[in-house]
Design a protein around this motif. Structure first.
Motif, short mmCIF file in Angstrom:
data_model
loop_
_atom_site.label_atom_id
_atom_site.label_comp_id
_atom_site.label_asym_id
_atom_site.label_seq_id
_atom_site.Cartn_x
_atom_site.Cartn_y
_atom_site.Cartn_z
N PHE A 1 0.81 -1.21 0.00
CA PHE A 1 0.00 0.00 0.00
C PHE A 1 0.85 1.26 0.00
CE2 PHE A 1 -3.35 -2.67 2.40
CZ PHE A 1 -3.94 -3.07 1.21
N SER A 2 0.30 2.31 -0.56
CA SER A 2 0.88 3.64 -0.48
C SER A 2 0.78 4.13 0.97
CB SER A 2 0.12 4.61 -1.39
OG SER A 2 -1.21 4.82 -0.89
N PRO A 3 1.49 5.22 1.33
CA PRO A 3 1.33 5.76 2.69
C PRO A 3 -0.12 6.04 3.05
CG PRO A 3 3.25 6.73 1.66
CD PRO A 3 2.57 5.91 0.60
N LYS A 4 -0.89 6.54 2.10
CA LYS A 4 -2.30 6.79 2.37
C LYS A 4 -3.06 5.48 2.56
CE LYS A 4 -5.94 9.98 0.96
NZ LYS A 4 -6.34 11.04 -0.02
N GLY A 5 -2.69 4.47 1.78
CA GLY A 5 -3.31 3.16 1.93
C GLY A 5 -2.98 2.53 3.27
N VAL A 6 -1.72 2.65 3.70
CA VAL A 6 -1.32 2.13 5.01
C VAL A 6 -2.09 2.84 6.12
CG1 VAL A 6 0.58 1.99 6.67
CG2 VAL A 6 0.96 1.37 4.28
N ASP A 7 -2.26 4.14 5.99
CA ASP A 7 -2.99 4.91 7.00
C ASP A 7 -4.43 4.40 7.11
OD1 ASP A 7 -3.05 7.26 8.87
OD2 ASP A 7 -4.61 7.93 7.48
N PHE A 8 -5.07 4.19 5.97
CA PHE A 8 -6.43 3.65 5.99
C PHE A 8 -6.44 2.25 6.59
CE2 PHE A 8 -9.49 0.79 3.95
CZ PHE A 8 -10.68 1.36 4.41
N ALA A 9 -5.48 1.41 6.18
CA ALA A 9 -5.45 0.02 6.63
C ALA A 9 -5.29 -0.08 8.14
CB ALA A 9 -4.34 -0.74 5.92
N LYS A 10 -4.32 0.65 8.71
CA LYS A 10 -4.06 0.51 10.15
C LYS A 10 -5.24 0.98 10.97
CE LYS A 10 -1.65 4.95 10.77
NZ LYS A 10 -0.36 5.63 10.94
N LYS A 11 -5.92 2.04 10.51
CA LYS A 11 -7.10 2.53 11.23
C LYS A 11 -8.25 1.55 11.10
CE LYS A 11 -5.84 7.41 10.72
NZ LYS A 11 -6.11 8.68 10.00
N THR A 12 -8.39 0.95 9.93
CA THR A 12 -9.45 -0.03 9.72
C THR A 12 -9.21 -1.27 10.56
OG1 THR A 12 -9.78 0.80 7.47
CG2 THR A 12 -10.66 -1.36 7.96
N VAL A 13 -7.96 -1.66 10.73
CA VAL A 13 -7.64 -2.82 11.56
C VAL A 13 -8.07 -2.57 13.00
CG1 VAL A 13 -5.76 -4.18 12.55
CG2 VAL A 13 -5.76 -3.67 10.10
N ILE A 14 -7.72 -1.41 13.55
CA ILE A 14 -8.10 -1.11 14.94
C ILE A 14 -9.61 -1.02 15.08
CG2 ILE A 14 -8.02 0.68 16.74
CD1 ILE A 14 -5.56 -1.11 16.65
N ASN A 15 -10.28 -0.45 14.10
CA ASN A 15 -11.73 -0.41 14.12
C ASN A 15 -12.31 -1.83 14.16
OD1 ASN A 15 -14.18 1.33 13.83
ND2 ASN A 15 -14.44 0.15 11.95
N PHE A 16 -11.70 -2.73 13.39
CA PHE A 16 -12.11 -4.13 13.33
C PHE A 16 -11.87 -4.84 14.66
CE2 PHE A 16 -10.41 -8.46 12.44
CZ PHE A 16 -11.54 -9.08 11.89
N THR A 17 -10.65 -4.72 15.19
CA THR A 17 -10.32 -5.44 16.43
C THR A 17 -11.05 -4.88 17.64
OG1 THR A 17 -8.36 -4.03 16.76
CG2 THR A 17 -8.04 -6.12 15.58
#
Length: 273
Positions: free
Chosen positions: A254-270
Motif C-alpha cells: 500500500f501507499s502511505p495513504k493506503g497504510v494509513d487507511f489500513a491501520k485505522k481499519t484494523v483497529i476499528n475491526f479489532t
C-alpha cells in the motif's frame, strides 16, 4: 461482504473509531520454533499500561520482507493499547535476522514459525490470550490463513493485506518450463530451494482455507498486479464472517495513504471484537 473504498473521499473516516494514544516500548526477543528448533527474531511493541492484560496482534511479513516492514502498523497498534509482535520468518528473506537459509524456507516452515510465535505471545504474562489477532501481508497473508485454520478459535480475528492465495497457481505455471524441479532458483532477489517448490505444488489454496470460524478482514488494492483481486473475492465467499475492502488505485504494497487507511481499519475491526 465487499466494500469499495476511494481514499480521495474522506467520508470513510466517519466509520473509524479512535482511542487516545498511549506510550509504548519495544523489546527484542528470540523465539524458538517448536517444530524445528530454528530461532525467530521478533520485536514486541508493548503499551505502557500497567495492571491489565492487553490484546495482541501478531504480524507476518511478505516474501523477502522482514518484521520491520510493519513498523508503522506496530507503532499505531501499540499506541492504541495492543501488544504488537512483528518477526522475521526463518529463511524468509535475504535480510532476515532469524536462523535458516532461504533455500530451506517453505510455506509450511513459515506456518510453523507463526504458530510458534503465536504460542509465545499467548503465554506472555501481559497479554490477554482470549484476544489475539493475526495479521499477514502477501505471502505472509497466505501463511496466516493456513495457520488460522489450525489455531481456529484460539485466534480472535484475522486480517489479511493482499493475501497471496495465488502462490500455488503461480508456481504451477512458472515451473512448467522445467523438466524437473530446480534444486535452487533465484526469484525476486532471493534464492529458493527445491523443498519450497515440492511443498507449494501440493497445495490447492481454496481446499486449505475457509473453515476459520471467526471474523476475517481482507484489504486489497484494485490495481494489484502481483496478486489478482479475484483471489480475495473468492476467499471471502469461503469464510462465514469475512469482509473485503477493495481500495481503489492501490497496488501490491500500500501507499502511505493506503497504510494509513489500513491501520485505522484494523483497529476499528479489532476494537469491535
Amino acid at each position: 461482504m465487499n466494500t469499495t473504498i476511494n481514499l480521495s473521499n474522506t467520508s470513510y473516516e466517519k466509520t473509524l473509531t479512535y482511542t487516545n494514544h498511549v506510550s509504548f516500548h519495544i523489546k527484542e526477543v528470540t523465539i524458538t520454533n517448536t517444530y524445528n528448533n530454528e530461532k525467530i527474531y521478533a520485536k514486541i511493541y508493548i503499551p505502557d499500561i500497567d495492571g491489565k492484560k492487553l490484546p495482541a496482534i501478531v504480524l507476518s511479513h511478505g516474501y523477502n520482507g522482514c518484521g520491520d516492514d510493519f513498523e508503522t502498523e506496530c507503532t499505531y497498534f501499540a499506541q492504541h493499547g495492543y501488544v504488537a509482535v512483528a518477526y522475521d520468518f526463518c529463511g524468509g528473506s535475504t535480510k532476515s535476522r532469524s536462523s535458516m537459509p532461504t533455500t530451506k524456507m517453505t510455506i509450511f516452515t513459515e506456518k510453523s514459525d507463526l504458530i510458534s510465535v503465536f504460542n509465545f505471545v499467548k503465554n506472555l504474562d501481559y497479554t490477554d490470550n482470549s484476544k489475539i489477532f493475526l495479521l499477514g501481508g502477501s505471502q505472509g497473508g497466505f501463511v496466516t490463513a493456513l495457520a488460522a485454520e489450525e489455531l481456529s478459535n484460539q485466534v480472535s480475528g484475522m486480517i489479511l493485506y493482499y493475501p497471496a492465495f495465488c502462490i500455488p497457481d503461480d508456481w504451477r505455471q512458472n515451473l512448467k518450463e522445467f523438466k524437473q524441479l530446480p534444486h535452487e532458483l533465484d526469484f525476486w532477489n532471493m534464492k529458493l530451494g527445491q523443498d519450497y517448490f515440492e511443498s507449494v505444488l501440493k497445495i490447492n489454496t481454496f481446499d486449505e482455507i475457509g473453515s476459520f470460524p471467526n471474523n476475517v478482514l481482507i484489504l486489497h488494492g484494485n490495481r494489484d498486479a502481483i496478486v489478482p483481486l479475484k483471489y480475495s473475492n473468492k476467499a471471502i465467499n469461503l469464510y462465514s464472517k469475512a469482509h473485503l475492502y477493495v481500495i481503489e488505485d492501490e497496488e501490491h504494497g500500500f501507499s502511505p495513504k493506503g497504510v494509513d487507511f489500513a491501520k485505522k481499519t484494523v483497529i476499528n475491526f479489532t476494537n469491535k471484537i
